[in-house]
Design a protein around this motif. Structure first.
Motif, PDB file in Angstrom:
ATOM      1  N   LEU A 136       0.829  -1.206   0.000  1.00  0.00           N
ATOM      2  CA  LEU A 136       0.000   0.000   0.000  1.00  0.00           C
ATOM      3  C   LEU A 136       0.862   1.255   0.000  1.00  0.00           C
ATOM      4  O   LEU A 136       1.752   1.411   0.836  1.00  0.00           O
ATOM      5  N   GLY A 137       0.587   2.138  -0.975  1.00  0.00           N
ATOM      6  CA  GLY A 137       1.259   3.423  -1.033  1.00  0.00           C
ATOM      7  C   GLY A 137       2.706   3.387  -1.485  1.00  0.00           C
ATOM      8  O   GLY A 137       3.383   4.418  -1.434  1.00  0.00           O
ATOM      9  N   GLN A 144      -2.797   5.336  -1.482  1.00  0.00           N
ATOM     10  CA  GLN A 144      -4.082   4.623  -1.494  1.00  0.00           C
ATOM     11  C   GLN A 144      -4.207   3.589  -2.629  1.00  0.00           C
ATOM     12  O   GLN A 144      -5.310   3.178  -2.963  1.00  0.00           O
ATOM     13  N   HIS A 145      -3.104   3.208  -3.198  1.00  0.00           N
ATOM     14  CA  HIS A 145      -3.091   2.149  -4.209  1.00  0.00           C
ATOM     15  C   HIS A 145      -2.071   1.087  -3.792  1.00  0.00           C
ATOM     16  O   HIS A 145      -1.028   1.410  -3.232  1.00  0.00           O
TER      17      HIS A 145
END
Length: 468
Positions: free
Chosen positions: A369-370, A375-376
């Motif tokens: 994450l990140g 947020q991806h």
């Protein structure tokens, strides 16, 4: 937000129903968008990568150039995978009330599917193989394309079992979509070839050594030459479990003699699915819950060995000392799908437990994450990882009906594809969905199999959205 939903539930049933209808409409729109994007990417990839001389491995949308290098049979099969996924998605849309999308595209994609199989014959060739149980002539698919249909080089290291397994998988998908018996017949023929590569020799305790080598010319036994075979065998079991059809099973007796017996096909295929799954789990599952690449450490060396039993030559067991190699999303994805399919077919809880553990462990190991953008979740993109990642996504989709926690993992793929679609150029997505294209246009060549993979992912997600 939770308070608003609670208020609607207790004060206004009409508003709650309206909100449910709105949510369903949103899901349907997302599913249709996913299908349209799958079609755009596939149509573009066919134009960019296919020529009268075969499939170009690379295409650069910025320079408009194709590579002279041809795609291997594995890369070529990715196009069949994308078309199958689109056909399944179109049927799902029709079943859920969107007949227009089906009417617009199903026929032409069914015709494309047939054309792809016709030209798959350029990768086919014939050779004679001495295996653990017999010597037999086989017509299978080589790594590289031949100059004419049926002339590909396939002996020894020039064909590998995992390539056959992915063709089997797609032929069975095509059979389920079209009902055309030719796909089932060819899938079963290739399955018999792959299972002929199973090491059924016995150890000192009378147990099968097990495992399928990477190919008939190799000694090492890989995750990629075992895991992908589990699901197709389960599908064959499901097709035949209520039919009386039988198959001749070749096996090695405790005295080393090669023998045969008749088995019902449904039992035969399920037996092998379980055995292959167990071999990989026993030998290649790591302590952190993901899978090693292969069993290696050839002892005494990595040359194929033979033995003579009652005057007949057979392949001999080669000892492998340890599991080696990095973990790939691919090898987790095939076992995740295999566990999901075995659980569906047998309802044995061990497969569901395995799948839940592997689903959680693989997401924790591979998705960061990140790491690239906020947020991806970032997945590996080096080498062939884009295609590998598609196999993992399919594993999450396969287990979702029994493990809703996989929904978070599936959503991460939807999110990354949608981010990458912002960079769509001439119908092509960049190899790195989160970072986009290079400013140096000469560095923007793309693998054809990656384009077909992204298309397949979108089509699978479309069906998932409709059916979940």
């Amino acid at each position: 937000m939770k308070n608003i939903i609670f208020f609607l539930l207790v004060t206004s049933p009409f508003c709650y129903l309206a909100s449910k209808e709105g949510a369903q409409q949103g899901i349907n729109l997302l599913a249709e968008q996913n299908m349209h994007r799958a079609i755009v990417i596939t149509d573009s990839a066919v134009v960019h990568h296919f020529t009268p001389n075969g499939m170009a491995r690379y295409y650069n949308p910025y320079t408009g150039t194709r590579s002279g290098e041809k795609g291997s049979v594995w890369m070529y099969t990715s196009s069949i995978e994308a078309v199958n996924a689109i056909l399944r998605g179109l049927k799902a849309h029709k079943e859920h009330g969107n007949a227009r999308l089906y009417e617009d595209h199903f026929r032409r994609y069914a015709e494309l599917l047939d054309t792809l199989y016709v030209n798959l014959a350029y990768y086919r060739g014939t050779f004679t193989l001495t295996s653990y149980t017999q010597t037999k002539e086989w017509s299978v698919y080589g790594v590289d394309r031949g100059q004419a249909k049926g002339t590909a080089r396939v002996e020894s290291i020039y064909n590998v079992y995992d390539d056959q397994q992915w063709i089997i998988r797609e032929m069975l998908e095509s059979y389920k979509i079209t009902g055309n018996d030719k796909y089932l017949e060819e899938a079963e023929y290739l399955a018999s070839y792959v299972l002929d590569g199973w090491d059924g020799t016995l150890d000192s305790n009378g147990n099968k050594h097990g495992g399928i080598t990477w190919g008939p010319g190799y000694v090492t036994k890989h995750s990629c030459s075992n895991g992908p075979m589990v699901s197709p065998l389960v599908w064959l079991h499901e097709l035949y479990k209520d039919r009386p059809a039988t198959v001749t099973c070749l096996y090695i007796d405790t005295d080393g003699r090669r023998k045969t017996r008749q088995m019902r096909k449904g039992e035969y295929y399920l037996q092998f699915a379980k055995a292959i799954y167990k071999w990989q789990k026993d030998h290649l599952l790591r302590e952190d819950g993901v899978y090693h690449d292969m069993m290696g450490g050839c002892d005494p060396d990595c040359r194929v060995a033979y033995e003579t039993i009652e005057g007949i030559k057979y392949r001999k067991h080669n000892h492998l000392k340890h599991a080696v190699g990095k973990a790939y999303t691919y090898n987790c994805g095939t076992m995740l799908s295999g566990a999901a399919d075995l659980y569906r077919a047998t309802r044995e809880s061990v497969y569901l437990e395995d799948a839940k553990k592997l689903s959680d462990a693989s997401f924790a190991y591979f998705a960061k994450l990140g790491a690239t953008i906020p947020q991806h979740y970032t997945y590996p993109v080096s080498g062939f990882s884009n295609w590998f990642n598609g196999v993992l996504m399919r594993g999450y989709v396969d287990i979702y009906p029994s493990d809703r926690n996989a929904g978070k993992s599936i959503e991460s793929f939807q999110q990354n594809l949608d981010h990458g679609y912002k960079f769509l150029y001439r119908g092509t997505l960049p190899p790195d969905l989160l970072q986009g294209w290079s400013v140096d246009q000469e560095k923007n060549k793309t693998e054809g199999m990656f384009s077909f993979t992204f298309a397949a992912e979108y089509a699978i997600l479309a069906q998932y959205q409709l059916e979940r």
